[in-house]
Write a protein that holds these residues in place. Structure first.
Motif, PDB file in Angstrom:
ATOM      1  N   ARG A   1      -6.335  33.064   2.828  1.00 21.12           N
ATOM      2  CA  ARG A   1      -7.111  33.801   3.830  1.00 21.12           C
ATOM      3  C   ARG A   1      -7.358  35.255   3.426  1.00 21.12           C
ATOM      4  O   ARG A   1      -8.039  35.981   4.148  1.00 21.12           O
ATOM      5  CB  ARG A   1      -6.381  33.763   5.175  1.00 21.12           C
ATOM      6  CG  ARG A   1      -6.336  32.396   5.835  1.00 21.12           C
ATOM      7  CD  ARG A   1      -5.883  32.511   7.285  1.00 21.12           C
ATOM      8  NE  ARG A   1      -4.492  32.948   7.364  1.00 21.12           N
ATOM      9  CZ  ARG A   1      -3.454  32.115   7.492  1.00 21.12           C
ATOM     10  NH1 ARG A   1      -3.656  30.814   7.528  1.00 21.12           N
ATOM     11  NH2 ARG A   1      -2.223  32.580   7.578  1.00 21.12           N
TER      12      ARG A   1
ATOM     13  N   VAL B   1     -15.690  33.415  -5.457  1.00 22.88           N
ATOM     14  CA  VAL B   1     -14.606  33.771  -4.537  1.00 22.88           C
ATOM     15  C   VAL B   1     -14.930  33.274  -3.131  1.00 22.88           C
ATOM     16  O   VAL B   1     -14.081  32.686  -2.449  1.00 22.88           O
ATOM     17  CB  VAL B   1     -14.357  35.287  -4.541  1.00 22.88           C
ATOM     18  CG1 VAL B   1     -13.266  35.652  -3.525  1.00 22.88           C
ATOM     19  CG2 VAL B   1     -13.960  35.768  -5.932  1.00 22.88           C
ATOM     20  N   ASP B   2     -16.169  33.485  -2.692  1.00 24.90           N
ATOM     21  CA  ASP B   2     -16.584  33.029  -1.359  1.00 24.90           C
ATOM     22  C   ASP B   2     -16.443  31.519  -1.225  1.00 24.90           C
ATOM     23  O   ASP B   2     -15.978  31.016  -0.194  1.00 24.90           O
ATOM     24  CB  ASP B   2     -18.039  33.430  -1.091  1.00 24.90           C
ATOM     25  CG  ASP B   2     -18.222  34.926  -0.874  1.00 24.90           C
ATOM     26  OD1 ASP B   2     -17.219  35.609  -0.574  1.00 24.90           O
ATOM     27  OD2 ASP B   2     -19.370  35.405  -1.017  1.00 24.90           O
ATOM     28  N   ALA B   3     -16.850  30.792  -2.254  1.00 21.45           N
ATOM     29  CA  ALA B   3     -16.813  29.328  -2.198  1.00 21.45           C
ATOM     30  C   ALA B   3     -15.372  28.814  -2.147  1.00 21.45           C
ATOM     31  O   ALA B   3     -15.063  27.865  -1.409  1.00 21.45           O
ATOM     32  CB  ALA B   3     -17.545  28.739  -3.394  1.00 21.45           C
TER      33      ALA B   3
ATOM     34  N   LEU C   1     -12.734  30.511  -1.020  1.00 22.21           N
ATOM     35  CA  LEU C   1     -12.211  30.882   0.294  1.00 22.21           C
ATOM     36  C   LEU C   1     -12.714  29.930   1.375  1.00 22.21           C
ATOM     37  O   LEU C   1     -11.961  29.546   2.280  1.00 22.21           O
ATOM     38  CB  LEU C   1     -12.615  32.322   0.633  1.00 22.21           C
ATOM     39  CG  LEU C   1     -11.866  33.432  -0.097  1.00 22.21           C
ATOM     40  CD1 LEU C   1     -12.554  34.775   0.126  1.00 22.21           C
ATOM     41  CD2 LEU C   1     -10.411  33.505   0.367  1.00 22.21           C
ATOM     42  N   ALA C   2     -13.982  29.534   1.288  1.00 26.33           N
ATOM     43  CA  ALA C   2     -14.545  28.614   2.281  1.00 26.33           C
ATOM     44  C   ALA C   2     -13.873  27.249   2.206  1.00 26.33           C
ATOM     45  O   ALA C   2     -13.563  26.643   3.246  1.00 26.33           O
ATOM     46  CB  ALA C   2     -16.055  28.480   2.062  1.00 26.33           C
TER      47      ALA C   2
ATOM     48  N   GLU D   1      -8.934  36.923  -5.154  1.00 30.58           N
ATOM     49  CA  GLU D   1      -9.537  37.498  -6.352  1.00 30.58           C
ATOM     50  C   GLU D   1      -8.494  37.686  -7.450  1.00 30.58           C
ATOM     51  O   GLU D   1      -8.756  37.401  -8.625  1.00 30.58           O
ATOM     52  CB  GLU D   1     -10.207  38.826  -6.013  1.00 30.58           C
ATOM     53  CG  GLU D   1     -11.480  38.671  -5.191  1.00 30.58           C
ATOM     54  CD  GLU D   1     -12.062  40.008  -4.749  1.00 30.58           C
ATOM     55  OE1 GLU D   1     -11.297  41.007  -4.754  1.00 30.58           O
ATOM     56  OE2 GLU D   1     -13.255  40.052  -4.405  1.00 30.58           O
TER      57      GLU D   1
ATOM     58  N   THR E   1     -17.367  35.467 -10.138  1.00 29.93           N
ATOM     59  CA  THR E   1     -18.366  36.127  -9.312  1.00 29.93           C
ATOM     60  C   THR E   1     -17.937  36.187  -7.848  1.00 29.93           C
ATOM     61  O   THR E   1     -17.093  35.402  -7.400  1.00 29.93           O
ATOM     62  CB  THR E   1     -19.701  35.377  -9.396  1.00 29.93           C
ATOM     63  OG1 THR E   1     -19.500  34.050  -8.870  1.00 29.93           O
ATOM     64  CG2 THR E   1     -20.194  35.274 -10.836  1.00 29.93           C
ATOM     65  N   PRO E   2     -18.524  37.094  -7.063  1.00 30.50           N
ATOM     66  CA  PRO E   2     -18.260  37.096  -5.614  1.00 30.50           C
ATOM     67  C   PRO E   2     -18.608  35.761  -4.966  1.00 30.50           C
ATOM     68  O   PRO E   2     -17.941  35.337  -4.018  1.00 30.50           O
ATOM     69  CB  PRO E   2     -19.155  38.229  -5.099  1.00 30.50           C
ATOM     70  CG  PRO E   2     -19.344  39.134  -6.272  1.00 30.50           C
ATOM     71  CD  PRO E   2     -19.374  38.234  -7.469  1.00 30.50           C
ATOM     72  N   GLU E   3     -19.643  35.095  -5.478  1.00 28.43           N
ATOM     73  CA  GLU E   3     -20.043  33.800  -4.926  1.00 28.43           C
ATOM     74  C   GLU E   3     -18.944  32.757  -5.148  1.00 28.43           C
ATOM     75  O   GLU E   3     -18.691  31.903  -4.283  1.00 28.43           O
ATOM     76  CB  GLU E   3     -21.347  33.323  -5.560  1.00 28.43           C
ATOM     77  CG  GLU E   3     -22.571  34.130  -5.163  1.00 28.43           C
ATOM     78  CD  GLU E   3     -22.667  35.467  -5.904  1.00 28.43           C
ATOM     79  OE1 GLU E   3     -23.436  36.336  -5.446  1.00 28.43           O
ATOM     80  OE2 GLU E   3     -21.954  35.656  -6.933  1.00 28.43           O
TER      81      GLU E   3
ATOM     82  N   ARG F   1      -8.911  37.808   0.839  1.00 27.29           N
ATOM     83  CA  ARG F   1      -9.888  37.871  -0.252  1.00 27.29           C
ATOM     84  C   ARG F   1      -9.318  38.584  -1.483  1.00 27.29           C
ATOM     85  O   ARG F   1      -9.525  38.128  -2.611  1.00 27.29           O
ATOM     86  CB  ARG F   1     -11.160  38.574   0.225  1.00 27.29           C
ATOM     87  CG  ARG F   1     -12.265  38.557  -0.825  1.00 27.29           C
ATOM     88  CD  ARG F   1     -13.554  39.245  -0.366  1.00 27.29           C
ATOM     89  NE  ARG F   1     -14.575  39.096  -1.388  1.00 27.29           N
ATOM     90  CZ  ARG F   1     -15.365  38.049  -1.488  1.00 27.29           C
ATOM     91  NH1 ARG F   1     -15.280  37.059  -0.624  1.00 27.29           N
ATOM     92  NH2 ARG F   1     -16.258  37.973  -2.469  1.00 27.29           N
TER      93      ARG F   1
END
Length: 299
Positions: free
Chosen positions: A167, A191-193, A195-196, A173, A187-189, A169
């Motif tokens: 949970r 990391v987002d994926a 985390l999702a 990372e 990439t940030p993308e 970020r």
């Protein structure tokens, strides 16, 4: 090339899968199995699938039960059951001649399938493969690390730590730096994926169940090393030179034991090797598939 998501009904599970179809199917169909943790078919194979399809391969990448879009199965997630699951997938896909590959947990499932149903797959690809080491880490410190991990697993503390980590970020990372060493690929993308997947899916809970089955107090339950010499299937082993999850020496030992194996060491890459250095991993996979493909066009 866009992926097509399909649902595969199996005798003991229903799974969601991504499929990439080539314009003309001139190569072997390829079944790709993702890893554990917060992984899924899209996360591991979203870049690999289109590249292989562009080269003429139908690519099928299922979300394992409890990962990605696949619901959890009603059976215990043991290594033996996952290996049977692979055989059921192949039966459902109705492919008689195919390549199979996997990352980490998926690599161990691939080795298990090659041993369980010898000669069925034409060729195999193992990336950061599980099942080739006796403990979670080597050496004296490795024994301590293994025992500590066992205690954390059994107490439930590891699950709590992992949920907290997933949970956060910044923590995610930092964790990804070991898996994906190349900053440009982290990439940030991505990391987002990740985390999702951790927040919305059941992958962490599912993976924890598998870990509790596999991590005994002094060793890992599944070690395929002594058995791989019986696998005649031409096999490509791809390993990141800086993989901290699976020691390179363990993969090199397996490559030497396999009757028909090629080891590709990817410089500076971590455990999630195809995300880390796709520009090196994808050509290696394509070259291996070309070497082991049928000479005739498929219909």
């Amino acid at each position: 090339m866009d992926a097509r998501r399909t649902v595969i009904d199996l005798p003991h599970a229903t799974v969601s899968a991504l499929e990439w179809w080539p314009t003309a199917e001139t190569g072997l169909p390829v079944l790709l199995l993702h890893g554990g943790g917060t992984d899924s078919a899209e996360l591991s194979w979203g870049e690999v699938g289109p590249a292989l399809a562009d080269a003429g391969h139908r690519v099928i990448a299922p979300d394992l039960p409890g990962f990605g879009h696949s619901p959890r199965a009603d059976w215990s997630l043991t290594q033996e059951r996952l290996v049977r699951h692979v055989g059921e997938l192949v039966d459902a896909l109705d492919v008689s001649d195919y390549a199979i590959g996997g990352l980490s947990l998926g690599g161990g499932m691939t080795v298990g399938h090659l041993l369980d149903q010898p000669g069925r797959a034409r060729t195999a690809m193992l990336l950061g493969c599980y099942g080739l080491m006796p403990r979670l880490a080597d050496g004296f410190r490795g024994r301590v690390t293994h025992l500590t991990s066992f205690l954390l697993l059994r107490s439930g503390l590891l699950a709590a730590i992992t949920r907290s980590y997933a949970r956060n970020r910044s923590a995610m990372e930092r964790g990804l730096r070991d898996l994906v060493r190349n900053p440009q690929a982290r990439t940030p993308e991505l990391v987002d994926a990740v985390l999702a997947e951790a927040a919305d899916g059941t992958s962490l809970e599912t993976f924890g169940e598998w870990q509790r089955d596999q991590v005994l107090w002094n060793r890992l339950r599944t070690v395929y090393t002594e058995s791989v010499a019986s696998i005649p299937t031409p096999t490509l082993l791809i390993h990141g030179a800086r993989d901290t999850g699976v020691p390179l020496a363990r993969t090199a030992t397996a490559a030497a034991l396999l009757p028909s194996a090629t080891l590709e060491v990817v410089p500076d890459a971590g455990h999630w090797v195809q995300r880390d250095r796709p520009e090196l991993v994808i050509p290696a996979m394509l070259a291996h598939l070309r070497r082991n493909d049928a000479p005739t066009t498929r219909t």
